[in-house]
Design an enzyme around this catalytic site. Structure first.
Site, PDB file in Angstrom:
ATOM      1  N   SER A  95     -27.600   6.394 -36.664  1.00  0.00           N
ATOM      2  CA  SER A  95     -28.220   4.926 -37.667  1.00  0.00           C
ATOM      3  C   SER A  95     -28.757   4.119 -37.108  1.00  0.00           C
ATOM      4  CB  SER A  95     -26.539   5.147 -38.321  1.00  0.00           C
ATOM      5  OG  SER A  95     -26.318   5.817 -38.970  1.00  0.00           O
ATOM      6  N   LYS A 170     -30.593   4.806 -45.949  1.00  0.00           N
ATOM      7  CA  LYS A 170     -29.324   4.845 -44.945  1.00  0.00           C
ATOM      8  C   LYS A 170     -28.664   3.291 -45.617  1.00  0.00           C
ATOM      9  CE  LYS A 170     -25.750   5.902 -42.098  1.00  0.00           C
ATOM     10  NZ  LYS A 170     -24.384   6.905 -42.240  1.00  0.00           N
ATOM     11  N   LYS A 238     -22.716  -2.450 -37.219  1.00  0.00           N
ATOM     12  CA  LYS A 238     -23.794  -2.489 -36.188  1.00  0.00           C
ATOM     13  C   LYS A 238     -25.180  -2.555 -37.776  1.00  0.00           C
ATOM     14  CE  LYS A 238     -24.909   1.073 -35.769  1.00  0.00           C
ATOM     15  NZ  LYS A 238     -25.421   2.514 -36.064  1.00  0.00           N
TER      16      LYS A 238
HETATM   17  P1  NAD Z   1     -20.096   8.396 -30.728  1.00  0.00           P
HETATM   18  O1  NAD Z   1     -20.318   6.767 -30.345  1.00  0.00           O
HETATM   19  O2  NAD Z   1     -18.747   8.699 -30.877  1.00  0.00           O
HETATM   20  O3  NAD Z   1     -21.441   8.818 -29.810  1.00  0.00           O
HETATM   21  C1  NAD Z   1     -22.376   8.287 -29.446  1.00  0.00           C
HETATM   22  C2  NAD Z   1     -22.548   9.421 -28.509  1.00  0.00           C
HETATM   23  O4  NAD Z   1     -24.147   8.394 -28.038  1.00  0.00           O
HETATM   24  C3  NAD Z   1     -21.772   9.364 -26.653  1.00  0.00           C
HETATM   25  O5  NAD Z   1     -21.008  10.264 -26.762  1.00  0.00           O
HETATM   26  C4  NAD Z   1     -22.390   8.145 -25.551  1.00  0.00           C
HETATM   27  O6  NAD Z   1     -21.847   9.354 -24.111  1.00  0.00           O
HETATM   28  C5  NAD Z   1     -24.411   9.020 -25.687  1.00  0.00           C
HETATM   29  N1  NAD Z   1     -24.497   7.788 -25.168  1.00  0.00           N
HETATM   30  C6  NAD Z   1     -24.472   6.903 -25.758  1.00  0.00           C
HETATM   31  N2  NAD Z   1     -26.411   6.889 -24.538  1.00  0.00           N
HETATM   32  C7  NAD Z   1     -26.092   7.604 -24.185  1.00  0.00           C
HETATM   33  C8  NAD Z   1     -27.575   8.064 -23.752  1.00  0.00           C
HETATM   34  N3  NAD Z   1     -28.131   6.470 -22.939  1.00  0.00           N
HETATM   35  N4  NAD Z   1     -28.062   8.673 -23.095  1.00  0.00           N
HETATM   36  C9  NAD Z   1     -26.973   9.939 -23.786  1.00  0.00           C
HETATM   37  N5  NAD Z   1     -26.346   9.610 -24.725  1.00  0.00           N
HETATM   38  C10 NAD Z   1     -26.131   8.402 -24.674  1.00  0.00           C
HETATM   39  O7  NAD Z   1     -20.597   7.963 -31.627  1.00  0.00           O
HETATM   40  P2  NAD Z   1     -20.732   8.231 -33.339  1.00  0.00           P
HETATM   41  O8  NAD Z   1     -19.554   8.142 -34.422  1.00  0.00           O
HETATM   42  O9  NAD Z   1     -21.278   9.628 -32.902  1.00  0.00           O
HETATM   43  O10 NAD Z   1     -22.249   8.037 -34.095  1.00  0.00           O
HETATM   44  C11 NAD Z   1     -22.927   8.027 -33.772  1.00  0.00           C
HETATM   45  C12 NAD Z   1     -24.285   7.179 -35.067  1.00  0.00           C
HETATM   46  O11 NAD Z   1     -24.007   8.192 -36.349  1.00  0.00           O
HETATM   47  C13 NAD Z   1     -24.543   6.140 -35.146  1.00  0.00           C
HETATM   48  O12 NAD Z   1     -25.346   5.698 -35.173  1.00  0.00           O
HETATM   49  C14 NAD Z   1     -23.505   6.026 -36.135  1.00  0.00           C
HETATM   50  O13 NAD Z   1     -23.826   5.121 -36.983  1.00  0.00           O
HETATM   51  C15 NAD Z   1     -23.957   7.216 -36.618  1.00  0.00           C
HETATM   52  N6  NAD Z   1     -22.658   7.358 -38.143  1.00  0.00           N
HETATM   53  C16 NAD Z   1     -21.409   7.917 -37.351  1.00  0.00           C
HETATM   54  C17 NAD Z   1     -20.836   8.159 -38.118  1.00  0.00           C
HETATM   55  C18 NAD Z   1     -19.100   8.001 -38.397  1.00  0.00           C
HETATM   56  O14 NAD Z   1     -18.313   8.574 -38.681  1.00  0.00           O
HETATM   57  N7  NAD Z   1     -19.014   8.022 -36.616  1.00  0.00           N
HETATM   58  C19 NAD Z   1     -20.872   8.547 -39.764  1.00  0.00           C
HETATM   59  C20 NAD Z   1     -22.108   8.517 -39.963  1.00  0.00           C
HETATM   60  C21 NAD Z   1     -23.287   8.355 -39.439  1.00  0.00           C
END
Ligand code: NAD
Length: 294
Positions: A95, A170, A238
């Site tokens: 997102s 979104k 965010k």
């Molecule tokens: P998270 O922080 O758990 O996961 C992010 C991952 O990206 C981590 O494993 C991190 O190590 C990796 N990462 C960060 N920088 C990196 C890089 N430069 N290279 C490679 N890997 C890298 O976040 P999440 O909860 O999985 O959310 C991911 C996305 O999905 C976000 O944009 C969030 O807004 C969206 N989202 C989350 C949810 C939720 O309920 N958690 C629901 C819908 C949407």
């Protein structure tokens, strides 16, 4: 079709596992080695950079926190763009700001690489079940080609317009969720302070016009004092930051969203940034000196 997956966090890891279950060959990368090890044990190949993922795959999926992370992974040194070639497609399921999606897509287009912005709704439980809602922006023919890949992780996959439209959708979703949680918090705090049991109020109103998916998902958590995420306050901040930046840029004032953003900032200041966004109730509880229990 060989598929790459970059970003194996709360959402990305179960989504990647569902792709493997559906039979896609998978190459994964994350800066955190732990989920890479877990996916490798489940049969995925691992790469040492986003560039290497792009070299090995036809479709490259990213699931990262926000716009700067996606820019760095796709356009930065050792990024996807360095390993991509005409005919390959990037599906960014993070997102992020819609304008960032458009910029990244136009840089990829210079190399003949297609892109969809395809953020998701549903949270970790639906990522695990493979029943996410995916909202997609991009060209119809690219959407059609990538539909089966996205459907392997989702209950619904809907094209809402050109590139950036997925993230606009979104943002609309995140407005509705944030304001709903605030409204639920006000209602339950009112009940608790007035001495009427929140559980009975919830049961009485959930089948009427006030009922909602948010109410059913979050009211039980609030009453049971379960604030582990789920969806973190910091991630919702965010998203609302992206909402307000976009709305200011296009001239669409959003006063309710701005108010809930400030409540979330107050929670962050109170050390609750990593708690679930249903912690909004604690902002109201603090003002009313009451706690919402069953
Ligand atoms: P998270 O922080 O758990 O996961 C992010 C991952 O990206 C981590 O494993 C991190 O190590 C990796 N990462 C960060 N920088 C990196 C890089 N430069 N290279 C490679 N890997 C890298 O976040 P999440 O909860 O999985 O959310 C991911 C996305 O999905 C976000 O944009 C969030 O807004 C969206 N989202 C989350 C949810 C939720 O309920 N958690 C629901 C819908 C949407």
């Amino acid at each position: 079709m060989k598929t790459g997956f970059i970003g194996l966090g709360i959402m990305g890891k179960p989504m990647a596992k569902n792709l493997m279950k559906a039979g896609y060959g998978l190459v994964v990368f994350d800066i955190n080695p732990d989920p890479m090890r877990e996916l490798a044990a489940a049969g995925a190949e691992t790469a040492s950079s986003p560039k290497e993922v792009a070299e090995a795959c036809d479709v490259i999926i990213t699931m990262l926190p926000n716009s700067p992370h996606v820019r760095a992974v796709v356009l930065g040194p050792d990024g996807v763009i360095e390993g991509a070639a005409p005919g390959k497609t990037v599906i960014d399921m993070s997102s992020i700001a819609p304008l960032a999606s458009r910029e990244i897509a136009s840089r990829l287009a210079e190399k003949g690489v297609e892109m969809l912005d395809a953020p998701v709704s549903g949270g970790e439980p639906k990522a695990v079940d493979g029943t996410l809602s995916v909202m997609v922006g991009g060209k119809k023919e690219v959407f059609d080609m990538c539909y089966p890949v996205m459907k392997a992780m989702a209950g619904s996959v809907v094209l809402t317009g050109g590139i950036g439209a997925g993230n606009i959708t979104k943002l609309a979703n995140q407005i509705v969720v944030a304001i709903n949680i605030a409204a639920m918090s006000e209602a339950l705090v009112l009940a608790a302070k007035a001495g009427v049991r929140p559980e009975l109020v919830y049961q009485a109103i959930r089948g009427g016009l006030a009922g909602s998916t948010v109410l059913d998902a979050k009211a039980p958590l609030v009453m049971d004092r379960k604030f582990t995420p789920g969806f973190r306050v910091n991630l919702h901040i965010k998203d609302l930051g992206n909402v307000l930046e976009t709305s200011h840029e296009i001239g669409a004032p959003l006063p309710l969203t701005a108010a809930v953003m400030e409540m979330m900032q107050a929670l962050k200041g109170d050390g609750l940034g990593e708690a679930d966004h249903c912690s909004l109730v604690r902002y109201y509880e603090k003002m009313s000196h009451v706690e919402v229990n069953r």
